[in-house]
Write an enzyme that holds these catalytic residues in place. Structure first.
Site, PDB file in Angstrom:
ATOM      1  CD  GLN A 145      -3.077  -0.914   0.271  1.00 25.24           C
ATOM      2  OE1 GLN A 145      -3.315   0.181  -0.216  1.00 25.24           O
ATOM      3  NE2 GLN A 145      -3.800  -1.987  -0.017  1.00 25.24           N
ATOM      4  CB  THR A 191       5.655 -19.411 -18.542  1.00 27.29           C
ATOM      5  OG1 THR A 191       6.121 -20.720 -18.850  1.00 27.29           O
ATOM      6  CG2 THR A 191       5.881 -18.490 -19.727  1.00 27.29           C
ATOM      7  CB  CYS A 232      -8.587 -10.057   1.820  1.00 31.99           C
ATOM      8  SG  CYS A 232      -7.344  -9.319   0.756  1.00 31.99           S
TER       9      CYS A 232
END
Length: 374
Positions: A178, A234, A317
């Protein structure tokens, strides 16, 4: 819709979208392949890496590893460093207001035989350094603390916490998600730093872990070891380039962004008035995060009533969990105070006139709640 939830995610910068587009459409090579289009993709990733290192303020003292996001970066830092801690130093110390990716990772490490210690904070959300010093002893191998709190915006004294950790021979991890590019980051004091692209007008799905030279980590993901032999998978050139461009813009627009956010903060505080009390320190904070509470308000109801505005009652969250915010609880707020708290997040693309409209709608809805409850 007026967007005021910059702590959950930020709008993608137009420059970032433009920089990513070729790598999504025509330059599709695997960056780990040896032929030309693969090498071109790999080169673009290295340019992006340098932009992020520059924004972090690193002068060549560490290595930046791309990850899928800050949650992976934090998990890797904690678990990878913990795996290397010697017997007798398997104690990890953190703060009660840390992000769930820290607290949940430490709960898992606790189940694996590590000793974990969660230190309380003061009413203003800041740690008492003397109290912290009493928790960090010669058995401590790792200390972790967040630069800017995602729920209440307070800025912890990271340099002092890191100095304390090092004085005991412990490593220090900073969750800078943040605060990256917004408040000073004392990277020279840190051993590991986690950052995320989508909190700074970059794409979702990519973050990074900065690791000081000489700090050893065990891998979290096993496979091809594409990132420095330690992180397998990847890499997406588009996401890496997007993160790099977002980081470049952080430096280019730093002064402009800071002044803009400060103006929005002053406007919001004036519009809300004294009936809305600030959660967390008024001085040591990032001004783009305004967490306030008002008596007689139900935040969840307020959010549902003001549908023209996107704002929250805390961390994205934990939204919908039904549990009170662990951050607000750590400040000593009672359940009713936590339930009457809202978080307004604004930044680069928030226009003053839309913030003014949003605040008016929120204040009016809050007054209706009070009048109905009277």
């Amino acid at each position: 819709m007026i967007y005021l939830d910059y702590q959950a995610t930020t709008p993608l910068a137009p420059e970032t979208a433009a920089a990513m587009r070729p790598w999504l459409e025509t330059s599709f090579g695997n960056p780990h392949s040896p032929y030309r289009i693969g090498r071109e993709a790999a080169a673009a990733i290295e340019v992006a890496r340098e932009h992020i290192l520059h924004a972090l303020g690193d002068g060549g003292s560490g290595r930046l590893y791309f990850t899928s996001g800050a949650t992976e970066a934090v998990n890797w830092a904690l678990k990878g460093a913990a795996a290397r801690l010697p017997v007798g130093r398997r104690r990890i110390v953190t703060l009660a207001t840390e992000h769930a990716c820290v607290l949940d990772s430490l709960a898992w490490l606790g189940s694996q035989g590590f000793e974990t210690d969660v230190v309380p904070v003061r009413r203003d959300g800041l740690v008492d350094l003397d109290l912290l010093a009493s928790h960090v002893d010669d058995r401590t191998g790792l200390v972790t603390a967040m630069l800017v709190n995602n729920e209440i915006g307070v800025v912890q004294p990271i340099a002092e916490i890191a100095k304390l950790a090092r004085s005991r021979g412990a490593l220090f991890l900073c969750d800078a998600v943040q605060g990256f590019g917004r408040v000073p980051l004392p990277i020279k004091s840190c051993d590991m730093v986690a950052v995320s692209a989508h909190k700074v007008h970059g794409p979702k799905g990519i973050g990074a872990l900065w690791v000081r030279s000489g700090v050893a980590l065990d891998p979290l993901l096993h496979g091809g070891g594409q990132e420095g032999g330690l992180r397998s998978g990847t890499l997406s050139p588009a996401l890496c380039v997007g993160f790099g461009e977002a980081a470049r813009l952080l430096l280019e627009r730093a002064g402009e962004d800071r002044a803009h956010v400060a103006g929005l903060w002053d406007m919001a505080r004036a519009a809300l008035g004294p009936g809305w009390r600030l959660n967390g320190s008024a001085e040591q904070r990032y001004l783009g995060n305004l967490n306030v509470r008002a008596d007689g308000i139900d935040a969840a109801r307020l959010i549902s009533e003001v549908r023209q505005v996107s704002f929250s009652a805390g961390s994205a969250c934990a939204s919908g969990s039904g549990r009170p915010s662990h951050v607000l609880s750590a400040l000593g707020l009672a359940g009713r105070e936590a339930r009457s708290s809202i978080r307004l997040g604004f930044g680069r693309y928030t226009r003053p006139e839309e913030l003014e409209t949003a605040l008016s709608l929120i204040v009016e809805a809050a007054e209706r709640q009070r009048s109905l409850a009277a």
